[in-house]
Design a protein around this motif. Structure first.
Motif, PDB file in Angstrom:
ATOM      1  N   GLU A 131      26.346  -0.775 -13.994  1.00 45.58           N
ATOM      2  CA  GLU A 131      26.654  -2.201 -13.823  1.00 45.58           C
ATOM      3  C   GLU A 131      27.695  -2.661 -14.845  1.00 45.58           C
ATOM      4  O   GLU A 131      28.668  -3.341 -14.507  1.00 45.58           O
ATOM      5  CB  GLU A 131      25.375  -3.028 -13.963  1.00 45.58           C
ATOM      6  CG  GLU A 131      25.594  -4.523 -13.793  1.00 45.58           C
ATOM      7  CD  GLU A 131      24.426  -5.333 -14.358  1.00 45.58           C
ATOM      8  OE1 GLU A 131      24.671  -6.180 -15.236  1.00 45.58           O
ATOM      9  OE2 GLU A 131      23.274  -5.093 -13.937  1.00 45.58           O
ATOM     10  N   LEU A 132      27.498  -2.284 -16.106  1.00 42.37           N
ATOM     11  CA  LEU A 132      28.419  -2.733 -17.160  1.00 42.37           C
ATOM     12  C   LEU A 132      29.848  -2.268 -16.909  1.00 42.37           C
ATOM     13  O   LEU A 132      30.795  -3.034 -17.050  1.00 42.37           O
ATOM     14  CB  LEU A 132      27.960  -2.223 -18.534  1.00 42.37           C
ATOM     15  CG  LEU A 132      26.784  -2.958 -19.193  1.00 42.37           C
ATOM     16  CD1 LEU A 132      26.358  -2.229 -20.463  1.00 42.37           C
ATOM     17  CD2 LEU A 132      27.146  -4.401 -19.501  1.00 42.37           C
ATOM     18  N   ARG A 251      23.454  10.193  -9.406  1.00 35.95           N
ATOM     19  CA  ARG A 251      24.116   9.174 -10.205  1.00 35.95           C
ATOM     20  C   ARG A 251      25.590   9.031  -9.867  1.00 35.95           C
ATOM     21  O   ARG A 251      26.163   7.953  -9.976  1.00 35.95           O
ATOM     22  CB  ARG A 251      23.964   9.500 -11.699  1.00 35.95           C
ATOM     23  CG  ARG A 251      22.510   9.517 -12.136  1.00 35.95           C
ATOM     24  CD  ARG A 251      22.356   9.941 -13.579  1.00 35.95           C
ATOM     25  NE  ARG A 251      23.105  11.165 -13.880  1.00 35.95           N
ATOM     26  CZ  ARG A 251      23.214  11.682 -15.104  1.00 35.95           C
ATOM     27  NH1 ARG A 251      22.633  11.078 -16.123  1.00 35.95           N
ATOM     28  NH2 ARG A 251      23.895  12.785 -15.313  1.00 35.95           N
ATOM     29  N   LEU A 252      26.232  10.125  -9.451  1.00 31.05           N
ATOM     30  CA  LEU A 252      27.646  10.027  -9.075  1.00 31.05           C
ATOM     31  C   LEU A 252      27.800   9.147  -7.835  1.00 31.05           C
ATOM     32  O   LEU A 252      28.671   8.271  -7.785  1.00 31.05           O
ATOM     33  CB  LEU A 252      28.250  11.414  -8.816  1.00 31.05           C
ATOM     34  CG  LEU A 252      29.747  11.362  -8.457  1.00 31.05           C
ATOM     35  CD1 LEU A 252      30.576  10.815  -9.626  1.00 31.05           C
ATOM     36  CD2 LEU A 252      30.272  12.733  -8.034  1.00 31.05           C
ATOM     37  N   GLU A 253      26.932   9.358  -6.856  1.00 27.87           N
ATOM     38  CA  GLU A 253      26.954   8.494  -5.662  1.00 27.87           C
ATOM     39  C   GLU A 253      26.749   7.032  -6.084  1.00 27.87           C
ATOM     40  O   GLU A 253      27.482   6.137  -5.656  1.00 27.87           O
ATOM     41  CB  GLU A 253      25.845   8.899  -4.680  1.00 27.87           C
ATOM     42  CG  GLU A 253      25.770   7.986  -3.466  1.00 27.87           C
ATOM     43  CD  GLU A 253      24.491   8.146  -2.645  1.00 27.87           C
ATOM     44  OE1 GLU A 253      24.114   7.177  -1.950  1.00 27.87           O
ATOM     45  OE2 GLU A 253      23.856   9.228  -2.703  1.00 27.87           O
ATOM     46  N   ALA A 258      28.991   1.724  -6.486  1.00 24.83           N
ATOM     47  CA  ALA A 258      29.089   0.476  -7.264  1.00 24.83           C
ATOM     48  C   ALA A 258      30.554   0.080  -7.469  1.00 24.83           C
ATOM     49  O   ALA A 258      30.900  -1.104  -7.362  1.00 24.83           O
ATOM     50  CB  ALA A 258      28.391   0.632  -8.611  1.00 24.83           C
ATOM     51  N   ILE A 259      31.416   1.060  -7.737  1.00 24.93           N
ATOM     52  CA  ILE A 259      32.842   0.748  -7.925  1.00 24.93           C
ATOM     53  C   ILE A 259      33.425   0.181  -6.630  1.00 24.93           C
ATOM     54  O   ILE A 259      34.129  -0.835  -6.636  1.00 24.93           O
ATOM     55  CB  ILE A 259      33.643   1.998  -8.365  1.00 24.93           C
ATOM     56  CG1 ILE A 259      33.215   2.444  -9.770  1.00 24.93           C
ATOM     57  CG2 ILE A 259      35.150   1.711  -8.352  1.00 24.93           C
ATOM     58  CD1 ILE A 259      33.753   3.821 -10.182  1.00 24.93           C
ATOM     59  N   VAL A 260      33.115   0.819  -5.502  1.00 23.72           N
ATOM     60  CA  VAL A 260      33.623   0.340  -4.211  1.00 23.72           C
ATOM     61  C   VAL A 260      33.127  -1.084  -3.951  1.00 23.72           C
ATOM     62  O   VAL A 260      33.885  -1.959  -3.529  1.00 23.72           O
ATOM     63  CB  VAL A 260      33.220   1.296  -3.057  1.00 23.72           C
ATOM     64  CG1 VAL A 260      33.529   0.674  -1.700  1.00 23.72           C
ATOM     65  CG2 VAL A 260      33.947   2.635  -3.206  1.00 23.72           C
ATOM     66  N   LEU A 270      26.702  -8.130  -7.843  1.00 21.68           N
ATOM     67  CA  LEU A 270      25.739  -8.642  -8.831  1.00 21.68           C
ATOM     68  C   LEU A 270      24.619  -9.432  -8.159  1.00 21.68           C
ATOM     69  O   LEU A 270      23.475  -9.405  -8.615  1.00 21.68           O
ATOM     70  CB  LEU A 270      26.465  -9.499  -9.887  1.00 21.68           C
ATOM     71  CG  LEU A 270      27.407  -8.692 -10.802  1.00 21.68           C
ATOM     72  CD1 LEU A 270      28.217  -9.625 -11.697  1.00 21.68           C
ATOM     73  CD2 LEU A 270      26.648  -7.665 -11.650  1.00 21.68           C
ATOM     74  N   ALA A 271      24.930 -10.088  -7.037  1.00 23.31           N
ATOM     75  CA  ALA A 271      23.879 -10.783  -6.276  1.00 23.31           C
ATOM     76  C   ALA A 271      22.835  -9.769  -5.808  1.00 23.31           C
ATOM     77  O   ALA A 271      21.624 -10.007  -5.890  1.00 23.31           O
ATOM     78  CB  ALA A 271      24.492 -11.512  -5.073  1.00 23.31           C
TER      79      ALA A 271
END
Length: 340
Positions: A131-132, A251-253, A258-260, A270-271
């Motif tokens: 997330e960060l 974790r890679l997935e 998350a980046i996409v 974030l919602a």
């Protein structure tokens, strides 16, 4: 199963929290007629009286901007010889203490402390690291790294290396360098070429070439990646997110998805994090605090709007039903009721 993440129609024209450095979409604004000395005196009275008056603490700290809170902290220390942070930690407990201390912490330092919390202790909290680094702009990541160096005397990247491994580590480390291209120009031919590279590295290949995904997703600018997502779908008939979910695991997935998602919409990402933190087994108060406080002057208005679109209920009413006590009051005050 179609989801909000498959819809690319409006993508190219929508603003991005990763590139727009502004506070207009926050819920907390500067308080007009602000007087740090007066606030400090009121906080002091609330803390030093018989039994802490939590309502005063909450009212003052949620209705000032972070910059104003820093001035209150200074006035408080000048008047008492103690830090407001120490006094809050001495006088409040649990989740309320956590959120009040978060409110008086400068944003970069707060991110830095969340990072330290995620790598400390038994087992690293990967979801917090994802997330960060996926949801922060280059500017925010650099500020977090500077705060880490000031706090620990060490480079954040150096300590991150010892906590994670493999392709997941590689991805985090590239993001932690804060080197995403900032240009707003979109090269459509390049986007088509990147889409083809990704398609050939994943769907079309026996075994996935993860390094291609990592390189493109961590380095290209947000507008460029948005164009690439559109080109990828027209080339392969699938969204890039669907392909990543099919081709990768673990974790890679998680981090690439998350980046996409953040390239499309940080507020929507974030919602979703907020929703899961409340609707999973047991509410994750630290996630609520980190996102609600951390985005209160960035894009919390947009997060509220995306929350409603994604889940059909308001963030305000979910916080109301999933949390309690003074912690709930503080979250609700920051969130703001408008159009619950």
């Amino acid at each position: 199963m179609s989801s909000v993440w498959d819809d690319l129609d409006l993508l190219l024209d929508s603003p991005s929290s990763l590139t727009v450095n502004s506070t207009v979409r926050g819920t907390i604004k500067e308080k007009p007629g602000f007087n740090p000395g007066e606030d400090a005196a009121a906080l002091r009275k609330a803390i030093e009286g018989i039994g802490t008056t939590e309502k005063t603490l909450i009212d003052i700290l949620t209705q000032r901007s972070n910059a104003q809170r820093q001035l209150v902290c200074k006035a408080y220390q000048d008047a008492t010889g103690r830090t407001l942070c120490d006094d809050l930690e001495g006088d409040t407990r649990g989740d309320l203490e956590g959120i009040l201390v978060a409110l008086i912490t400068p944003p970069a330092k707060f991110d830095c402390q969340e990072f330290i919390g995620a790598i400390k202790g038994a087992g690293t909290t990967e979801s917090v690291l994802i997330e960060l680094f996926a949801s922060r702009s280059n500017h925010q990541i650099k500020a977090m790294c500077d705060a880490y160096l000031a706090e620990t005397g060490r480079a954040l990247i150096h300590d991150l290396k010892s906590e994670v491994s493999g392709d997941f580590e590689k991805t985090l480390l590239i993001l932690a360098e804060g080197k995403r291209v900032e240009s707003t120009n979109v090269d459509v031919a390049k986007a088509k070429e990147d889409a083809k590279i990704l398609y050939e590295a994943g769907e079309k290949k026996w075994g996935t070439d993860e390094s291609k995904f990592i390189d493109i997703l961590c380095h290209r600018s947000v507008p460029q990646l948005r164009q690439t997502l559109v080109e990828y779908k027209s080339l392969s008939g699938k969204t890039l997110q669907e392909s990543i979910e099919r081709e990768m695991s673990g974790r890679l997935e998680d981090i690439l998805v998350a980046i996409v998602k953040c390239v499309k919409s940080v507020p929507a990402y974030l919602a979703e994090r907020l929703y899961k933190s409340m609707k999973g087994a047991g509410t994750t108060e630290s996630t609520l605090t980190r996102i609600i406080v951390g985005r209160s002057e960035v894009d919390l208005q947009d997060i509220k709007a995306e929350y409603k679109k994604l889940f059909g209920t308001s963030l305000y009413s979910d916080i109301e039903s999933e949390t309690s006590g003074d912690f709930r009051q503080t979250l609700l005050k920051i969130c703001g009721e408008d159009g619950k």
